[in-house]
Scaffold this active site. Sequence first.
Site, PDB file in Angstrom:
ATOM      1  N   ARG A  87      -2.002   5.498  20.335  1.00 22.08           N
ATOM      2  CA  ARG A  87      -1.793   6.943  20.407  1.00 22.08           C
ATOM      3  C   ARG A  87      -0.621   7.217  21.345  1.00 22.08           C
ATOM      4  O   ARG A  87      -0.624   6.770  22.481  1.00 22.08           O
ATOM      5  CB  ARG A  87      -3.058   7.626  20.925  1.00 22.08           C
ATOM      6  CG  ARG A  87      -2.873   9.099  21.230  1.00 22.08           C
ATOM      7  CD  ARG A  87      -4.182   9.734  21.719  1.00 22.08           C
ATOM      8  NE  ARG A  87      -3.945  11.107  22.089  1.00 22.08           N
ATOM      9  CZ  ARG A  87      -4.198  11.628  23.286  1.00 22.08           C
ATOM     10  NH1 ARG A  87      -4.711  10.882  24.256  1.00 22.08           N
ATOM     11  NH2 ARG A  87      -3.949  12.899  23.523  1.00 22.08           N
ATOM     12  N   HIS A 132       2.061  16.839  24.565  1.00 23.74           N
ATOM     13  CA  HIS A 132       1.331  16.283  25.712  1.00 23.74           C
ATOM     14  C   HIS A 132       2.061  16.683  27.000  1.00 23.74           C
ATOM     15  O   HIS A 132       2.671  15.858  27.673  1.00 23.74           O
ATOM     16  CB  HIS A 132       1.215  14.760  25.580  1.00 23.74           C
ATOM     17  CG  HIS A 132       0.123  14.156  26.416  1.00 23.74           C
ATOM     18  ND1 HIS A 132      -0.739  13.198  25.952  1.00 23.74           N
ATOM     19  CD2 HIS A 132      -0.245  14.386  27.703  1.00 23.74           C
ATOM     20  CE1 HIS A 132      -1.587  12.854  26.921  1.00 23.74           C
ATOM     21  NE2 HIS A 132      -1.300  13.559  27.996  1.00 23.74           N
ATOM     22  N   GLU A 177      -5.437  18.199  25.712  1.00 20.41           N
ATOM     23  CA  GLU A 177      -6.105  18.837  26.855  1.00 20.41           C
ATOM     24  C   GLU A 177      -5.593  20.219  27.223  1.00 20.41           C
ATOM     25  O   GLU A 177      -5.170  20.449  28.353  1.00 20.41           O
ATOM     26  CB  GLU A 177      -6.001  17.935  28.090  1.00 20.41           C
ATOM     27  CG  GLU A 177      -6.697  16.610  27.914  1.00 20.41           C
ATOM     28  CD  GLU A 177      -6.731  15.791  29.208  1.00 20.41           C
ATOM     29  OE1 GLU A 177      -6.151  16.228  30.217  1.00 20.41           O
ATOM     30  OE2 GLU A 177      -7.371  14.729  29.197  1.00 20.41           O
ATOM     31  N   ASN A 299     -11.361  13.184  25.415  1.00 25.11           N
ATOM     32  CA  ASN A 299     -10.858  12.460  26.582  1.00 25.11           C
ATOM     33  C   ASN A 299     -11.967  12.492  27.621  1.00 25.11           C
ATOM     34  O   ASN A 299     -12.319  13.561  28.117  1.00 25.11           O
ATOM     35  CB  ASN A 299      -9.604  13.136  27.150  1.00 25.11           C
ATOM     36  CG  ASN A 299      -8.419  13.057  26.199  1.00 25.11           C
ATOM     37  OD1 ASN A 299      -8.499  12.430  25.145  1.00 25.11           O
ATOM     38  ND2 ASN A 299      -7.328  13.696  26.568  1.00 25.11           N
ATOM     39  N   TYR A 301     -13.575  10.931  31.226  1.00 25.81           N
ATOM     40  CA  TYR A 301     -13.389  10.151  32.449  1.00 25.81           C
ATOM     41  C   TYR A 301     -14.578  10.223  33.407  1.00 25.81           C
ATOM     42  O   TYR A 301     -14.930   9.246  34.039  1.00 25.81           O
ATOM     43  CB  TYR A 301     -12.151  10.648  33.215  1.00 25.81           C
ATOM     44  CG  TYR A 301     -10.854  10.389  32.510  1.00 25.81           C
ATOM     45  CD1 TYR A 301     -10.194   9.173  32.641  1.00 25.81           C
ATOM     46  CD2 TYR A 301     -10.291  11.361  31.681  1.00 25.81           C
ATOM     47  CE1 TYR A 301      -8.998   8.936  31.992  1.00 25.81           C
ATOM     48  CE2 TYR A 301      -9.093  11.119  31.017  1.00 25.81           C
ATOM     49  CZ  TYR A 301      -8.450   9.909  31.172  1.00 25.81           C
ATOM     50  OH  TYR A 301      -7.275   9.668  30.516  1.00 25.81           O
ATOM     51  N   GLU A 371      -9.072   9.283  25.015  1.00 27.54           N
ATOM     52  CA  GLU A 371      -8.769   8.751  26.338  1.00 27.54           C
ATOM     53  C   GLU A 371     -10.071   8.419  27.063  1.00 27.54           C
ATOM     54  O   GLU A 371     -11.071   9.111  26.914  1.00 27.54           O
ATOM     55  CB  GLU A 371      -7.999   9.768  27.218  1.00 27.54           C
ATOM     56  CG  GLU A 371      -6.569   9.980  26.801  1.00 27.54           C
ATOM     57  CD  GLU A 371      -5.855  11.030  27.641  1.00 27.54           C
ATOM     58  OE1 GLU A 371      -6.174  11.185  28.840  1.00 27.54           O
ATOM     59  OE2 GLU A 371      -4.977  11.705  27.080  1.00 27.54           O
TER      60      GLU A 371
END
Length: 401
Positions: A87, A132, A177, A299, A301, A371
């Site tokens: 990506r 992005h 995002e 994404n 985390y 992500e």
Amino acid sequence: MPNLSVCAVVGGRDFPPGFKFGASTASYQVEGAWNASEKSMSIWDTYVHTYPHKIANNATGDVACDSYNNWKTDIELASKMGLHFYRFSISWPRLLPSGFPDYISKDGKRYYNNLINALLENGIEPVVTIYHFDLPQSLQNLGGWTNPLIADWFANYARVVFSLFGDRVKTWITLNEPITFCDISYNIGNAAPGYTSPGVGSYICNKNAMLAHAKAYRIYEKEFKSKYNGKISISNQVFWIEPHTKSDDKAAEKARQLMAGMIIAKKSKEEGLPYSRLPAFTKEEIKLVKGSYDFLGLNFYTSRTARVAKPGEQIGSWPFYGAPDLDIIVDVKPKWKKSDIWWLYINPEGIRNQLVWFKKEYGDIEILITENGFASYKDDIDDKDRVQYYKEHLEQVIYLH
Ligand SMILES: *[C@@H]1O[C@H](CO)[C@@H](O)[C@H](O)[C@H]1NC(C)=O
Ligand SMILES: *[C@@H]1O[C@H](CO)[C@@H](O)[C@H](O)[C@H]1NC(C)=O
């Protein structure tokens, strides 16, 4: 990325056929070549050159990984790792130096064509993010993501991208995002272009970003899908939110709805316009946004807890900028270990809980984890902490199977 032969089998289980491993980058992070050929300035070029002290060690992305020049080596490495997909994002000011589709840079076009063709030759699927974080500075000068016209500016840029690369790229992410970039660019102001407008600028940005995404989605659907048969969606960073104590279920659910529900078009009309400062959507806009995804880009985390604020309690907006509007306090559990980056608390169960929640909330849709990762200041490539992080997160994903 961990070594794939290690992680394809985790905890004694195989990942199912069709489960794909990939790696992910952003143009500003890896390309470098900030002033090569006809490329114009992005907001990040301006920001790091104007405020060098805002970045650790005055670092810039001027050269970065120099992937603009080293793309062949990068693809060889990706191929050796056995990646199924890569990506990457397209730099808007590299492809359209004015920001508008009046002129397409020949070198910009050549760079992305080379990259896409070489990936395919190596059996690696290109997954392309159209935006992005590196907005052309020329468009920031006109208000950037707070100017409602940006929905059309972005859609026109996306149309150029689909027509140039859509014959070979089958998985598209419109925006990376938006919740995050609206927050860091217009609420906290610690990222380019660095504005601070809590509860106002960030909400305007979010509405415009949703419309930009939806317009690009509809263009793909109408003009390209029947020819190219690709899929298109958006990627959001979502913190898994747990109740702080057993009595905080409602607060936690409110917070989850704000994070995910604010961006993803949902099944019913009530969803999507929760706040007066978030500019209201017209009926046409709701229709435009509703259902504008072919899969869900996640994404992931970290996690947080939520609880109801006590009367008069001070509510901070970071890392959850809707918190003051929801009257919730966002916190962490003491048992969650911290990575070197202070906001990244590690809770591997969070990824499983988030995936299960999405399935409950949105049905059995395809999910691409766009992500996931671990931040560390160590230069050491024998990074056991990161290996541990991936192992624990992959275990949580495979246990779903
Ligand atoms: C591009 O920027 C570099 C510094 O990052 C500078 O050395 C070089 O001269 C610039 N090239 C052009 C064509 O302006
Ligand atoms: C960063 O740049 C400023 C000038 O903008 C300079 O005073 C400072 O010494 C630099 N710091 C580092 C770590 O290079």
